[in-house]
Design an enzyme around this catalytic site. Structure first.
Site, PDB file in Angstrom:
ATOM      1  N   TRP A   1     107.606 -22.706  64.817  1.00 20.33           N
ATOM      2  CA  TRP A   1     108.271 -22.458  63.599  1.00 20.33           C
ATOM      3  C   TRP A   1     107.366 -22.824  62.384  1.00 20.33           C
ATOM      4  CZ3 TRP A   1     110.867 -18.623  65.099  1.00 20.33           C
ATOM      5  CH2 TRP A   1     111.321 -18.486  65.982  1.00 20.33           C
TER       6      TRP A   1
ATOM      7  N   ASP B   1     112.812 -27.867  57.181  1.00 26.45           N
ATOM      8  CA  ASP B   1     113.435 -26.882  57.923  1.00 26.45           C
ATOM      9  C   ASP B   1     114.334 -27.634  58.950  1.00 26.45           C
ATOM     10  OD1 ASP B   1     114.347 -25.105  59.872  1.00 26.45           O
ATOM     11  OD2 ASP B   1     112.419 -24.152  60.083  1.00 26.45           O
TER      12      ASP B   1
ATOM     13  N   LYS C   1     122.716 -23.081  65.350  1.00 28.73           N
ATOM     14  CA  LYS C   1     122.377 -23.926  66.346  1.00 28.73           C
ATOM     15  C   LYS C   1     123.762 -24.951  66.205  1.00 28.73           C
ATOM     16  CE  LYS C   1     117.834 -22.881  67.275  1.00 28.73           C
ATOM     17  NZ  LYS C   1     117.613 -21.822  66.395  1.00 28.73           N
TER      18      LYS C   1
END
Length: 358
Positions: free
Chosen positions: A99, A166, A190
């Site tokens: 990511w 992030d 999540k």
């Protein structure tokens, strides 16, 4: 048979979030209408949005001068929104996984990107340290938790440029000193809500500094001014996020989440380290994630990987297969996963050991 949900995302949510969201889909706030069909401008839903933002600020102790917004597009859209809004000429990135790598790719469309360090050479099995951040960088970007490789930055960095993070997969898992960050973002699927909503915490004074024209929907100021309702927000995920935030507060807040997460992770890591059939994939103990615990079979028992997966699945372990780039197993132990589920997985590992280790 109880099913234990170790999925990396979308992932386990508190029972109350699932139950109350399901009830609201049938009858929202006593309106006799479904949450999916009410106006987002109705007083009932405006109250949901207002409370969700207020709880976000309360639970993370967000100081004055920061805005919290809910937008669509996932964290992947933030990969371009961050440089679009904050990058004038140069940015710096720490490459700790897939990511982070994707975020860097988008940033290169807007100017110079400096990769200060990377663990790609060893399949991202550690968090790099001892690097230098360019003093003239407009911001420094990190990915705090890496769901695929099982590494995590578990502290708030002190850096000499604006810090962007992030936090898709570890938000609300520990206390965060938000004052050390210029911007924090993440997908909700999540630790917060079903997929469909993205959160952004942004320091207001950093906006409006770039010369380029920014498309309306990609401009953070648009969503701040519109109070997350410039366009129709994803009402069901926002409602679910509110329910999760209420649950976190009832459990004792983020400090309580951190304590529970550390206890859960210790149970599983201790078994991985003890059991001769398994080994962790992260080389430094300090870098081990509390959210995504990755492990493989030791070389001696490698041929039993498929058998263990089938054995554990038959015992109710769901979502433990590792990412295809790593292999092995991944147990995601997000906030809502009870310690009893971790113990159930450990019991599976011990039972499998008795079947094969003489």
């Amino acid at each position: 048979m109880k099913v234990h949900n170790f999925s990396a995302g979308p992932s386990i949510l508190p029972d109350s979030t699932v139950e109350n969201t399901a009830a609201a889909i049938k009858n929202f706030a006593g309106t006799s209408l479904s949450l999916m069909e009410v106006s987002h401008r109705s007083k009932e839903f405006v109250a949901v949005m207002d409370e969700a933002i207020a709880l976000f600020k309360e639970l993370l102790d967000i100081p004055a001068g920061y805005s919290v917004i809910f937008v669509g597009g996932g964290a992947s859209t933030q990969f371009c929104m961050v440089p679009y809004n904050l990058m004038a000429k140069k940015s710096a990135y720490l490459n700790t996984g897939t990511w982070a790598n994707k975020a860097m790719k988008e940033a290169k469309l807007f100017g110079e990107v400096v990769e200060v360090a990377s663990s790609k050479d060893t399949l991202y099995n550690y968090i790099p340290k001892g690097y230098e951040i360019p003093a003239d960088a407009d911001y420094f970007h990190i990915t705090t938790n890496n769901t695929i490789y099982g590494t995590e930055i578990k502290h708030d960095m002190d850096v000499n440029v604006p810090l962007v993070a992030d936090m898709s997969s570890d938000i609300f898992s520990r206390p965060v000193d938000v004052s050390k960050y210029a911007l924090i973002y993440g997908g909700a699927q999540k630790n917060l809500a079903p997929a469909g909503v993205t959160f952004v915490i942004v320091k207001d004074e950093l906006l409006g500094k770039v010369d380029r024209a920014i498309p309306t929907m990609l401009n953070y100021q648009t969503h701040i001014d519109g109070e997350s309702m410039f366009n129709t927000p994803p009402v069901v995920p926002v409602f679910a996020a509110l329910e999760t935030l209420r649950w976190i507060k009832e459990q004792g807040g983020v400090a309580a989440m951190q304590k529970m997460n550390e206890e859960k992770a210790a149970v599983l890591y201790n078994e991985i380290d003890r059991n001769p059939m398994f080994k962790g994939t992260v080389i430094n103990e300090e870098d081990r994630s509390l959210m995504n615990i990755c492990f493989v079979m030791t070389d001696e028992y490698k041929e039993l990987e498929k058998e263990f997966y089938e054995f554990a699945t038959a015992k109710g372990m769901s979502g433990i297969k590792g990412h295809r780039s790593v292999g092995g197993f991944r147990a995601s132990t997000y906030n809502a996963l009870p310690k009893s589920s971790v113990q159930a997985l450990v019991d599976c590992m011990k039972e499998f050991e008795t079947m094969h280790v003489k």
